[in-house]
Design a protein around this motif. Structure first.
Motif, short mmCIF file in Angstrom:
data_model
loop_
_atom_site.label_atom_id
_atom_site.label_comp_id
_atom_site.label_asym_id
_atom_site.label_seq_id
_atom_site.Cartn_x
_atom_site.Cartn_y
_atom_site.Cartn_z
N GLY A 24 0.83 -1.20 0.00
CA GLY A 24 0.00 0.00 0.00
C GLY A 24 0.86 1.25 0.00
N TYR A 25 0.30 2.31 -0.49
CA TYR A 25 1.03 3.58 -0.60
C TYR A 25 1.45 4.10 0.77
N GLU A 26 0.51 4.16 1.69
CA GLU A 26 0.78 4.75 3.01
C GLU A 26 1.84 3.96 3.78
N LYS A 27 1.86 2.64 3.61
CA LYS A 27 2.78 1.81 4.39
C LYS A 27 4.13 1.60 3.72
N THR A 28 4.33 2.19 2.55
CA THR A 28 5.62 2.07 1.87
C THR A 28 6.42 3.34 2.11
N SER A 29 7.65 3.16 2.51
CA SER A 29 8.50 4.33 2.78
C SER A 29 9.59 4.44 1.71
N LEU A 30 10.16 5.61 1.64
CA LEU A 30 11.30 5.80 0.72
C LEU A 30 12.46 4.89 1.13
N ARG A 31 12.62 4.66 2.42
CA ARG A 31 13.68 3.77 2.90
C ARG A 31 13.50 2.38 2.32
N GLU A 32 12.24 1.88 2.34
CA GLU A 32 11.97 0.54 1.80
C GLU A 32 12.25 0.47 0.30
N ILE A 33 11.89 1.53 -0.40
CA ILE A 33 12.17 1.57 -1.84
C ILE A 33 13.67 1.53 -2.08
N GLY A 100 -0.27 -2.88 -11.10
CA GLY A 100 0.19 -2.13 -9.94
C GLY A 100 -0.37 -0.72 -9.90
N MET A 101 -0.56 -0.12 -11.09
CA MET A 101 -1.15 1.22 -11.15
C MET A 101 -2.60 1.18 -10.70
N ARG A 102 -3.31 0.13 -11.10
CA ARG A 102 -4.71 0.00 -10.70
C ARG A 102 -4.80 -0.12 -9.18
N ARG A 103 -3.91 -0.91 -8.62
CA ARG A 103 -3.90 -1.09 -7.16
C ARG A 103 -3.55 0.23 -6.48
N LEU A 104 -2.58 0.94 -7.05
CA LEU A 104 -2.17 2.21 -6.48
C LEU A 104 -3.33 3.20 -6.50
N LEU A 105 -4.03 3.27 -7.61
CA LEU A 105 -5.19 4.16 -7.70
C LEU A 105 -6.23 3.83 -6.65
N GLN A 106 -6.50 2.56 -6.50
CA GLN A 106 -7.49 2.13 -5.53
C GLN A 106 -6.99 2.38 -4.11
N ASP A 107 -5.76 2.04 -3.85
CA ASP A 107 -5.19 2.13 -2.51
C ASP A 107 -5.11 3.56 -2.01
N VAL A 108 -4.76 4.46 -2.90
CA VAL A 108 -4.56 5.83 -2.45
C VAL A 108 -5.73 6.74 -2.79
N ARG A 109 -6.88 6.13 -3.09
CA ARG A 109 -8.04 6.93 -3.47
C ARG A 109 -8.29 8.04 -2.44
N SER A 110 -8.22 7.73 -1.15
CA SER A 110 -8.43 8.78 -0.16
C SER A 110 -7.23 9.71 -0.11
N SER A 111 -6.04 9.17 -0.25
CA SER A 111 -4.84 10.00 -0.24
C SER A 111 -4.71 10.81 -1.51
N MET A 112 -5.28 10.31 -2.61
CA MET A 112 -5.14 10.99 -3.90
C MET A 112 -5.71 12.39 -3.84
N ARG A 113 -6.73 12.59 -3.01
CA ARG A 113 -7.31 13.93 -2.91
C ARG A 113 -6.26 14.92 -2.41
N GLU A 114 -5.33 14.43 -1.60
CA GLU A 114 -4.30 15.30 -1.04
C GLU A 114 -3.11 15.43 -1.98
N LEU A 115 -2.94 14.48 -2.89
CA LEU A 115 -1.83 14.51 -3.82
C LEU A 115 -2.23 15.30 -5.06
N SER A 116 -1.29 16.04 -5.61
CA SER A 116 -1.59 16.84 -6.80
C SER A 116 -2.09 15.99 -7.94
#
Length: 182
Positions: A24-33, A100-116
Motif C-alpha cells: 500500500g502507498y501509506e505503508k511504503t516508505s522511501l527507505r523501503e524503496i 500495480g497502477m490500478r492497485r495504487l489508484l485504488q489504494d490511495v483513493r483517499s490519499s489521492m485527494r491530497e496529492l496533486s
C-alpha cells in the motif's frame, strides 16, 4: 559504464509500484524503496524528492494520454458515436495500465485527494464528462455518461478481488459503458 539517469528513474518507479502494490502507498516508505533497490536514500533523493514525486511521475503518462483523449473529444460532435468512441478509448487506457497502477489508484483513493496527481485525475474526469454530453441534455443522459466511465473503473477496481478474470471484467465494464451511452 554507469546506468543512465532515465533507466534509474524507471527502476525506482517500477520498484515503488511493486511495493505500493504489495504494502500500500501509506505503508511504503522511501527507505523501503531504497533498500529494495540496494541504494541509499540519498541516491533515491537524487531522482525524486518525495514519495509523492514518484507517484506523480508514475501517472504522468496516463495523464498525458487522458489529455490527448480530451483534446480529441473537444473537436468531436456530441453524438452517440462520439460517446461510444470515448468509452472505448477510456476503457483501453484503463485496461492497458499496469496492474500495480490500478492497485495504487485504488489504494490511495483517499490519499489521492491530497496529492496533486489526484486532483489532476479528478479534473480530467470532470472534463471528459462535461465534453461527453450537452449541458442541456436531460439529467438521465448526463448521469448515464458519468456512470459509463464509472462502470469501467468499477470493473477494474471493485471486481478485482473476485474470481472474475481481468479480461472478463474489462469486457463487462466496456459492454455496460457502451450500453449506457447508447
Amino acid at each position: 559504464m554507469g546506468e543512465r539517469r532515465s533507466d534509474t528513474r524507471e527502476r525506482i518507479q517500477a520498484t515503488a509500484l511493486e511495493l505500493f502494490a504489495e504494502h500500500g502507498y501509506e505503508k511504503t516508505s522511501l527507505r523501503e524503496i531504497a533498500e529494495r533497490l540496494h541504494v541509499t536514500k540519498a541516491a533515491l533523493y537524487y531522482h525524486f524528492n518525495s514519495k509523492e514525486d514518484i507517484v506523480v511521475s508514475l501517472f504522468d503518462g496516463l495523464i498525458a494520454e487522458i489529455d490527448a483523449t480530451i483534446a480529441w473529444l473537444r473537436d468531436q460532435p456530441r453524438t452517440a458515436e462520439t460517446r461510444r468512441e470515448l468509452v472505448q478509448r477510456y476503457a483501453r487506457l484503463a485496461h492497458d495500465s499496469p496492474p500495480g497502477m490500478r492497485r495504487l489508484l485504488q489504494d490511495v483513493r483517499s490519499s489521492m485527494r491530497e496529492l496533486s496527481v489526484g486532483e489532476q485525475l479528478q479534473e480530467r474526469m470532470r472534463t471528459m464528462v462535461r465534453l461527453l454530453t450537452d449541458r442541456d441534455a436531460p439529467a438521465l443522459t448526463q448521469l448515464k455518461c458519468v456512470m459509463a466511465l464509472a462502470s469501467i473503473n468499477a470493473a477494474m477496481f471493485v471486481l478485482q478481488d473476485t474470481d472474475i478474470a481481468a479480461e472478463e471484467r474489462h469486457a463487462a465494464g466496456l459492454t455496460l459503458a457502451l450500453e449506457l451511452v447508447g
